[in-house]
Motif scaffolding. Structure first.
Motif, PDB file in Angstrom:
ATOM      1  N   PRO A  74       0.815  -1.214   0.000  1.00 25.05           N
ATOM      2  CA  PRO A  74       0.000   0.000   0.000  1.00 25.05           C
ATOM      3  C   PRO A  74       0.855   1.273   0.000  1.00 25.05           C
ATOM      4  O   PRO A  74       1.957   1.285   0.543  1.00 25.05           O
ATOM      5  N   PHE A  75       0.320   2.338  -0.595  1.00 24.93           N
ATOM      6  CA  PHE A  75       0.986   3.642  -0.478  1.00 24.93           C
ATOM      7  C   PHE A  75       0.110   4.631   0.286  1.00 24.93           C
ATOM      8  O   PHE A  75       0.541   5.735   0.593  1.00 24.93           O
ATOM      9  N   LEU A  76      -1.122   4.230   0.615  1.00 25.10           N
ATOM     10  CA  LEU A  76      -1.989   5.082   1.437  1.00 25.10           C
ATOM     11  C   LEU A  76      -1.913   4.628   2.887  1.00 25.10           C
ATOM     12  O   LEU A  76      -1.792   3.442   3.171  1.00 25.10           O
ATOM     13  N   ASN A  77      -2.029   5.575   3.804  1.00 29.05           N
ATOM     14  CA  ASN A  77      -2.112   5.245   5.223  1.00 29.05           C
ATOM     15  C   ASN A  77      -3.524   4.760   5.552  1.00 29.05           C
ATOM     16  O   ASN A  77      -4.403   4.752   4.691  1.00 29.05           O
ATOM     17  N   ALA A  78      -3.743   4.437   6.815  1.00 31.40           N
ATOM     18  CA  ALA A  78      -5.029   3.892   7.251  1.00 31.40           C
ATOM     19  C   ALA A  78      -6.187   4.855   7.000  1.00 31.40           C
ATOM     20  O   ALA A  78      -7.338   4.424   6.870  1.00 31.40           O
ATOM     21  N   LEU A  80      11.052  -5.910 -12.400  1.00 28.32           N
ATOM     22  CA  LEU A  80      10.008  -5.451 -11.492  1.00 28.32           C
ATOM     23  C   LEU A  80       9.237  -4.320 -12.158  1.00 28.32           C
ATOM     24  O   LEU A  80       9.838  -3.347 -12.612  1.00 28.32           O
ATOM     25  N   THR A  81       7.919  -4.469 -12.256  1.00 29.36           N
ATOM     26  CA  THR A  81       7.088  -3.433 -12.870  1.00 29.36           C
ATOM     27  C   THR A  81       5.770  -3.308 -12.108  1.00 29.36           C
ATOM     28  O   THR A  81       5.415  -4.180 -11.317  1.00 29.36           O
ATOM     29  N   LEU A  82       5.054  -2.205 -12.372  1.00 27.35           N
ATOM     30  CA  LEU A  82       3.722  -2.040 -11.802  1.00 27.35           C
ATOM     31  C   LEU A  82       2.758  -2.926 -12.579  1.00 27.35           C
ATOM     32  O   LEU A  82       2.568  -2.755 -13.775  1.00 27.35           O
ATOM     33  N   SER A  83       2.158  -3.887 -11.879  1.00 23.83           N
ATOM     34  CA  SER A  83       1.214  -4.813 -12.499  1.00 23.83           C
ATOM     35  C   SER A  83      -0.190  -4.209 -12.527  1.00 23.83           C
ATOM     36  O   SER A  83      -0.804  -4.079 -13.580  1.00 23.83           O
ATOM     37  N   ILE A  84      -0.675  -3.829 -11.334  1.00 24.47           N
ATOM     38  CA  ILE A  84      -2.007  -3.221 -11.228  1.00 24.47           C
ATOM     39  C   ILE A  84      -1.936  -1.990 -10.339  1.00 24.47           C
ATOM     40  O   ILE A  84      -1.426  -2.044  -9.217  1.00 24.47           O
ATOM     41  N   ASP A  85      -2.452  -0.880 -10.859  1.00 21.02           N
ATOM     42  CA  ASP A  85      -2.650   0.329 -10.060  1.00 21.02           C
ATOM     43  C   ASP A  85      -4.021   0.143  -9.418  1.00 21.02           C
ATOM     44  O   ASP A  85      -5.051   0.299 -10.078  1.00 21.02           O
ATOM     45  N   LEU A  86      -4.047  -0.249  -8.132  1.00 25.16           N
ATOM     46  CA  LEU A  86      -5.260  -0.760  -7.492  1.00 25.16           C
ATOM     47  C   LEU A  86      -5.669   0.128  -6.312  1.00 25.16           C
ATOM     48  O   LEU A  86      -5.460  -0.216  -5.152  1.00 25.16           O
ATOM     49  N   GLY A  87      -6.262   1.287  -6.617  1.00 20.65           N
ATOM     50  CA  GLY A  87      -6.651   2.199  -5.546  1.00 20.65           C
ATOM     51  C   GLY A  87      -5.438   2.629  -4.750  1.00 20.65           C
ATOM     52  O   GLY A  87      -4.476   3.157  -5.295  1.00 20.65           O
ATOM     53  N   GLY A  88      -5.437   2.353  -3.444  1.00 18.72           N
ATOM     54  CA  GLY A  88      -4.307   2.727  -2.585  1.00 18.72           C
ATOM     55  C   GLY A  88      -3.216   1.686  -2.518  1.00 18.72           C
ATOM     56  O   GLY A  88      -2.281   1.794  -1.725  1.00 18.72           O
ATOM     57  N   VAL A 108       4.466  -2.793   6.628  1.00 16.83           N
ATOM     58  CA  VAL A 108       3.374  -1.940   7.107  1.00 16.83           C
ATOM     59  C   VAL A 108       2.134  -2.783   7.361  1.00 16.83           C
ATOM     60  O   VAL A 108       1.931  -3.829   6.723  1.00 16.83           O
ATOM     61  N   GLN A 109       1.313  -2.325   8.315  1.00 16.27           N
ATOM     62  CA  GLN A 109       0.062  -3.000   8.705  1.00 16.27           C
ATOM     63  C   GLN A 109       0.292  -4.486   9.028  1.00 16.27           C
ATOM     64  O   GLN A 109      -0.599  -5.329   8.827  1.00 16.27           O
ATOM     65  N   SER A 158     -12.722  12.626   0.167  1.00 15.78           N
ATOM     66  CA  SER A 158     -11.326  13.036   0.341  1.00 15.78           C
ATOM     67  C   SER A 158     -10.504  12.077   1.187  1.00 15.78           C
ATOM     68  O   SER A 158      -9.276  12.125   1.167  1.00 15.78           O
ATOM     69  N   ASP A 159     -11.165  11.200   1.944  1.00 15.78           N
ATOM     70  CA  ASP A 159     -10.450  10.244   2.800  1.00 15.78           C
ATOM     71  C   ASP A 159     -11.438   9.173   3.270  1.00 15.78           C
ATOM     72  O   ASP A 159     -12.606   9.181   2.874  1.00 15.78           O
ATOM     73  N   LYS A 160     -10.953   8.274   4.111  1.00 20.76           N
ATOM     74  CA  LYS A 160     -11.780   7.146   4.559  1.00 20.76           C
ATOM     75  C   LYS A 160     -13.024   7.619   5.315  1.00 20.76           C
ATOM     76  O   LYS A 160     -14.131   7.103   5.107  1.00 20.76           O
ATOM     77  N   ALA A 161     -12.841   8.619   6.189  1.00 21.95           N
ATOM     78  CA  ALA A 161     -13.966   9.114   6.994  1.00 21.95           C
ATOM     79  C   ALA A 161     -15.073   9.684   6.112  1.00 21.95           C
ATOM     80  O   ALA A 161     -16.264   9.404   6.328  1.00 21.95           O
ATOM     81  N   SER A 162     -14.703  10.468   5.101  1.00 25.24           N
ATOM     82  CA  SER A 162     -15.723  11.066   4.231  1.00 25.24           C
ATOM     83  C   SER A 162     -16.446   9.981   3.424  1.00 25.24           C
ATOM     84  O   SER A 162     -17.661  10.072   3.198  1.00 25.24           O
ATOM     85  N   PHE A 163     -15.710   8.954   3.035  1.00 29.26           N
ATOM     86  CA  PHE A 163     -16.349   7.847   2.320  1.00 29.26           C
ATOM     87  C   PHE A 163     -17.325   7.105   3.231  1.00 29.26           C
ATOM     88  O   PHE A 163     -18.460   6.808   2.844  1.00 29.26           O
ATOM     89  N   GLN A 164     -16.890   6.802   4.455  1.00 36.42           N
ATOM     90  CA  GLN A 164     -17.745   6.060   5.387  1.00 36.42           C
ATOM     91  C   GLN A 164     -19.002   6.841   5.755  1.00 36.42           C
ATOM     92  O   GLN A 164     -20.094   6.272   5.870  1.00 36.42           O
ATOM     93  N   ASN A 165     -18.854   8.161   5.917  1.00 40.73           N
ATOM     94  CA  ASN A 165     -20.018   9.010   6.209  1.00 40.73           C
ATOM     95  C   ASN A 165     -21.015   8.944   5.060  1.00 40.73           C
ATOM     96  O   ASN A 165     -22.223   8.835   5.275  1.00 40.73           O
ATOM     97  N   ARG A 166     -20.485   9.027   3.838  1.00 39.39           N
ATOM     98  CA  ARG A 166     -21.344   8.963   2.647  1.00 39.39           C
ATOM     99  C   ARG A 166     -22.053   7.597   2.562  1.00 39.39           C
ATOM    100  O   ARG A 166     -23.244   7.518   2.264  1.00 39.39           O
ATOM    101  N   GLN A 167     -21.338   6.527   2.861  1.00 34.89           N
ATOM    102  CA  GLN A 167     -21.918   5.176   2.835  1.00 34.89           C
ATOM    103  C   GLN A 167     -23.074   5.043   3.830  1.00 34.89           C
ATOM    104  O   GLN A 167     -24.078   4.390   3.546  1.00 34.89           O
ATOM    105  N   ARG A 168     -22.896   5.668   5.000  1.00 30.73           N
ATOM    106  CA  ARG A 168     -23.942   5.584   6.027  1.00 30.73           C
ATOM    107  C   ARG A 168     -25.194   6.348   5.599  1.00 30.73           C
ATOM    108  O   ARG A 168     -26.317   5.877   5.775  1.00 30.73           O
TER     109      ARG A 168
END
Length: 345
Positions: A141-145, A171-179, A200-201, A317-327
């Protein structure tokens, strides 16, 4: 559109999504028993174990169920089964896309391949990947939590990939997969990356079991064999728009089916698959009410959400805004979750 009907882009998952919890999913949810029997006959003709037997096994076995020649066919059938249960009274599907192997499933969902034609493509390519087993894949991952966009970190990691690739290793980028960055390489390339980055994680960098170096030039022999075994005559005009791994849209009635065959068994096999861009294009071009991720599994939802955040879709813009929208009003429906599945079936 009737009141209450929602527009949706459907997203088909790729390898790594039929895991222990998914064992038995075809038995539980694949309603077209005649079609499943045809898939089983196609497998038997190749001397392969039937999907009914694999899915109905007493235990999930990593060594068996994650093999390319088994996993690809199981995932394809589960995806197609889910797609066919989407209720047209509730949902107006406006486009389809997929991640990696999910592109083959998307072709069948959109009608560019028949159900059997899609199965032939998936089973052939999955078997060729397994038989050749060139290179491997890892995820990092390149995104934090908090999923807050971090383009500098991504650029830093991709620079490291280029640096390792220039040392005689591959070594190459296989899939650009979100974060996430999914990397493809030979043993030297993958090992060099693992050594160079912090854990990480508690689990990344993570090697993917039974995965070859998909979406890289390492797969050129597989692409050549695939084109030799699968004819362009399998492909037809789709009934729905399809967004490919470059973010290009293939429109119904305007598809060059030969070009579609060439892309599917050429570029799509040997070049980076940009899932993040495909989702951004789906959002911008079709602005759907919902993004529906079919089963099997539930692992692709995070990458879809991260891709929407990275494209700054609808103020996310981030995980919190996505989760709020989902709710408040779900934007993402994962058919691998029974409660969410009920929203669209």
């Amino acid at each position: 559109m009737s009141k209450g009907k929602q527009t949706a882009v459907v997203i088909c998952p790729g390898r790594g999504t039929y895991n222990k919890p998914e064992l038995g999913v075809l038995g539980r949810q694949f309603s077209d028993k005649a079609l499943l029997a045809r898939f089983d006959r196609m497998r038997s003709a190749q001397g392969q174990e039937s999907l009914t037997a694999l899915d109905g096994a007493e235990r999930y076995l990593v060594a068996k169920h994650t093999r390319g020649d088994n996993a690809s066919a199981l995932i394809y059938a589960a995806t197609l089964g889910d797609f066919r249960t989407i209720n047209p009274e509730k949902i107006d599907v406006v486009a389809v896309t997929g991640n990696s192997m999910g592109w083959y499933s998307a072709l069948a969902c959109a009608g560019a391949l028949s159900a059997e034609g899609g199965f032939e493509v998936v089973n052939t390519m999955g078997t060729l990947m397994q038989d050749n087993m060139i290179g491997g894949q890892l995820v990092y991952p390149f995104l934090n939590a908090d999923w807050h966009p971090d383009p500098a970190r991504k650029a830093e990691l991709l620079a490291l990939v280029d640096q390792i690739n220039g040392t005689g290793a591959t070594l190459t980028l296989s899939i650009d997969l979100g974060g996430m960055l999914v990397l493809a390489g030979d043993e030297a390339g993958l090992a060099a990356f693992e050594k160079a980055v912090p854990v990480v994680q508690d689990r990344f960098p993570l090697r993917l079991a039974n995965h070859a170096g998909f979406h890289s030039h390492l797969q050129t022999p597989v692409a050549v064999q695939g084109r030799a075994q699968l004819g362009a005559d399998l492909f037809q005009q789709p009934s729905l728009p399809m967004i490919d791994g470059r973010g290009q849209i293939w429109w119904p009635g305007a598809c060059d089916t030969n070009a579609l065959w060439e892309y599917t068994l050429g570029h799509q096999v040997t070049e980076t698959y940009n899932f993040t861009h495909a989702i951004a294009q789906a959002a911008r071009e079709f602005a759907p009410d919902l993004f529906i991720v079919t089963g099997p599994g539930t692992t692709l939802g995070g990458a879809v959400a991260q891709s929407l955040i990275l494209s700054n879709w609808d103020g996310l813009s981030d995980k919190a805004s996505f989760q709020n929208r989902q709710r408040e009003e779900p934007l993402l429906v994962s058919m691998g979750m029974d409660d969410q599945r009920a929203l669209v079936t």
